[in-house]
Design an enzyme around this catalytic site. Structure first.
Site, PDB file in Angstrom:
ATOM      1  N   MET A 163       0.683  -1.070  -0.032  1.00  0.00           N
ATOM      2  CA  MET A 163      -0.135  -0.015  -0.047  1.00  0.00           C
ATOM      3  C   MET A 163       0.724   1.273   0.032  1.00  0.00           C
ATOM      4  SD  MET A 163      -1.425   2.270   2.094  1.00  0.00           S
ATOM      5  CE  MET A 163      -0.161   2.036   2.728  1.00  0.00           C
ATOM      6  N   PRO A 164       1.956   1.009   0.074  1.00  0.00           N
ATOM      7  CA  PRO A 164       2.643   2.327  -0.108  1.00  0.00           C
ATOM      8  C   PRO A 164       2.626   3.348  -1.350  1.00  0.00           C
ATOM      9  CG  PRO A 164       4.465   0.565   0.677  1.00  0.00           C
ATOM     10  CD  PRO A 164       3.120   0.130   0.076  1.00  0.00           C
ATOM     11  N   ILE A 165       2.195   4.411  -0.931  1.00  0.00           N
ATOM     12  CA  ILE A 165       1.997   5.313  -2.183  1.00  0.00           C
ATOM     13  C   ILE A 165       3.298   6.349  -1.950  1.00  0.00           C
ATOM     14  CG2 ILE A 165       0.737   7.238  -3.083  1.00  0.00           C
ATOM     15  CD1 ILE A 165      -1.691   5.766  -1.448  1.00  0.00           C
TER      16      ILE A 165
ATOM     17  N   LYS B  35       2.347   2.149  -5.603  1.00  0.00           N
ATOM     18  CA  LYS B  35       1.917   3.025  -6.461  1.00  0.00           C
ATOM     19  C   LYS B  35       2.802   4.459  -6.416  1.00  0.00           C
ATOM     20  CE  LYS B  35      -2.504   1.401  -5.814  1.00  0.00           C
ATOM     21  NZ  LYS B  35      -1.812   0.006  -5.577  1.00  0.00           N
TER      22      LYS B  35
END
Lengths: 61, 61, 61, 61, 61, 61
Positions: free
Chosen positions: F1-3, F40
């Site tokens: 989930m790192p953005i 992302k």
């Protein structure tokens, strides 16, 4: 001069952040063609009740 | 309508934030030609283990 | 090390941006107690169809 | 793929965040024409001494 | 006072942005308990070569 | 989930962005311990008149 912000859920250790800062910096230097000193990274950690995917908070998954 | 985000390391006093909010607002009003009421400032404070320069975390410098 | 992001509607001249960069930097240096060289400012300009207040796009006001 | 960041003052309950995540996701899906799974929301909460309007910190209002 | 940033790929029409601004504002007002006038939305549109998922740029998918 | 958001001056080629997306994703996966699909990256490019260091716009350096 690239400024990188990494948004992720809480829970990474200091050791992981240290490695992340080093590896992401190397990746930027290598591909964006800039001096190492120019790369700044901001890590932002989110609580599980402050991130949602598909309308559901992470703490409720 | 300018929205200003100031990202900085932890450690400033309330008095410093108060002055920062006032002075930055004045600087925006004067140069961007907008009413004082329109200027919003968000201050974000970072932990020393959440900022890196040249691939090294601030807490390791 | 403060990183400042200024979000505003399109339409400011280069002269205005130049003044803004200078004055905001001075305001930060003076209040956050950091060297001038450490202050970075990112200006982001928005189209009138990309900002809304009270649910109404700026281009429709 | 829309990524939504909601910046607001501290003080909302978990129940309010839960509702916000659900309703904002629905609003995005309906209007931006994307699958529900693609919508990510980051909630950022600010301390009252970290937000100013018209040059005055929220904690001083 | 909530400030909402919506990051999405280019290609939405003005009509879609108009609806998005209205619906997201309503969703925030209803759940975060704040006046409509206080809700600001910034829409940011990305080029297909400026977004990647799983290491692949959108323009290469 | 790192953005991940990468803010940099205009001028990188598509080939450079492609490499950046790939390498930065690998760096995050390796250090933050998350699946590749979860990473992302948003690339934001700045005009030379929209970035200042030490109070001087890049276009004036």
């Amino acid at each position: 001069m690239p400024i990188v912000q990494v948004e992720m859920l809480k829970g990474r250790t200091l050791e992981q952040k240290r490695a992340l800062a080093q590896k992401v910096t190397e990746a930027i230097v290598e591909t964006a063609n800039c001096p190492k000193e120019a790369v700044k990274i901001i890590i932002r950690e989110m609580d599980f009740e402050n991130f949602s995917q598909a309308g559901v908070l992470k703490c409720d998954e």
